[in-house]
Design a protein around this motif. Structure first.
Motif, short mmCIF file in Angstrom:
data_model
loop_
_atom_site.label_atom_id
_atom_site.label_comp_id
_atom_site.label_asym_id
_atom_site.label_seq_id
_atom_site.Cartn_x
_atom_site.Cartn_y
_atom_site.Cartn_z
N ALA A 34 -5.40 40.86 63.97
CA ALA A 34 -5.93 41.27 62.69
C ALA A 34 -6.75 40.09 61.90
O ALA A 34 -7.68 40.33 61.31
CB ALA A 34 -4.70 41.90 61.49
N SER A 35 -6.31 38.97 62.05
CA SER A 35 -6.86 37.88 61.30
C SER A 35 -7.26 36.98 62.24
O SER A 35 -8.13 36.09 61.88
CB SER A 35 -5.74 37.10 60.66
OG SER A 35 -4.98 36.45 61.69
N ILE A 36 -7.81 37.54 63.54
CA ILE A 36 -8.57 36.66 64.36
C ILE A 36 -9.81 37.16 64.38
O ILE A 36 -10.42 38.26 65.02
CB ILE A 36 -8.11 36.55 66.02
CG1 ILE A 36 -6.67 36.20 65.93
CG2 ILE A 36 -8.96 35.77 66.98
CD1 ILE A 36 -6.33 34.58 65.70
N PRO A 37 -11.19 36.33 64.27
CA PRO A 37 -12.54 37.02 64.34
C PRO A 37 -13.07 37.03 65.53
O PRO A 37 -12.68 36.02 66.48
CB PRO A 37 -13.30 36.14 63.37
CG PRO A 37 -12.49 34.77 63.49
CD PRO A 37 -11.36 35.09 63.86
N LYS A 58 -13.97 46.08 65.29
CA LYS A 58 -13.83 44.41 64.95
C LYS A 58 -14.91 43.86 65.97
O LYS A 58 -15.40 42.86 65.24
CB LYS A 58 -12.59 43.95 65.46
CG LYS A 58 -11.45 44.31 64.39
CD LYS A 58 -10.31 42.95 64.43
CE LYS A 58 -10.63 41.54 64.22
NZ LYS A 58 -9.76 41.01 63.47
#
Ligand SMILES: C[S@@+](CC[C@H](N)C(=O)[O-])C[C@H]1O[C@@H](n2cnc3c(N)ncnc32)[C@H](O)[C@@H]1O
Length: 210
Positions: A34-37, A58
């Protein structure tokens, strides 16, 4: 029966059978990433596309690879986007299916079918941009020690798919040898019961940025 044949046979019931491992790994992947681009993703062992749609939302581009044409047929039906390309390939061979360098290489419930992890991490390192991530979500080895493995029922009886047990140190050592550092490790439990044996292991590695 070969792994490819087993998944070709399993494909028609893979999405509908009760399967806690499949479902919990889906949650684990979403929580971990979720927080990894990432803009580009190489999804290894995409299967019927359980995670492909989420990854696609994403990313700008997902290359989704699998050994089983029957599993991929279902994924193609489920995921209809020109951001995703599905490719049938065997990851134990050379990874000539790469179309570019990626921000993320993901493995969900596939490495238990692969004997030689060194080859996989070497190819993943070559497929990634500097600073890119490798996500692994696997049936926890503790579960494997108790005899749990990939299996499904048919009219001819229960079919077990060829599996290998990788200890946590097998993953971390193979990754280290290919220049990755471990940035996250987590365990997921049935019904969130932390007194139980964990079902899913997640590992997040990062390739050096230089
Ligand atoms: C348990 S399924 C997981 C599918 C999906 N990632 C998920 O989490 O639902 C394992 C998948 O790995 C694929 N697979 C197994 N060995 C492989 C190999 N050598 N190369 C590519 N894919 C492989 C199988 O065809 C199958 O679709």
């Amino acid at each position: 029966m070969s792994i490819e044949q087993a998944y070709n046979n399993w494909a028609s019931q893979y999405d509908t059978n009760k399967n806690r491992t499949r479902d919990l790994e889906g949650k684990a992947l979403r929580a971990t990433l979720a927080s990894i681009p990432f803009e580009t993703c190489l999804e290894i062992g995409a299967g019927t596309g359980k995670n492909t749609e989420w990854l696609m939302r994403k990313a700008m581009l997902v290359t989704a690879v699998d050994l089983s044409e029957e599993m991929l047929k279902r994924a193609r039906k489920k995921v209809n986007s020109n951001k995703v390309e599905f490719i049938q390939a065997d990851i134990t061979k050379d990874w000539d299916f790469k179309t570019q360098e990626y921000d993320l290489v993901s493995f969900s419930l596939v490495l238990e079918h692969i004997e030689n992890l060194e080859h996989i991490f070497k190819e993943a390192a070559a497929a990634l941009k500097p600073g890119g991530h490798v996500y692994i979500g696997e049936l926890h080895p503790f579960k494997q020690y108790t005899g749990t493995k990939a299996r499904f029922d048919t009219e001819e009886g229960r079919q077990e798919v060829e599996c290998y047990t990788h200890h946590i140190s097998d993953f971390s050592q193979a990754a280290k040898q290919c220049g990755f550092k471990l940035v996250d490790v987590n365990e997921y439990f049935d019904d969130n019961n932390r007194n139980d044996i964990p079902r899913i292991l997640t590992l997040l590695f990062q390739k050096s940025s230089t």
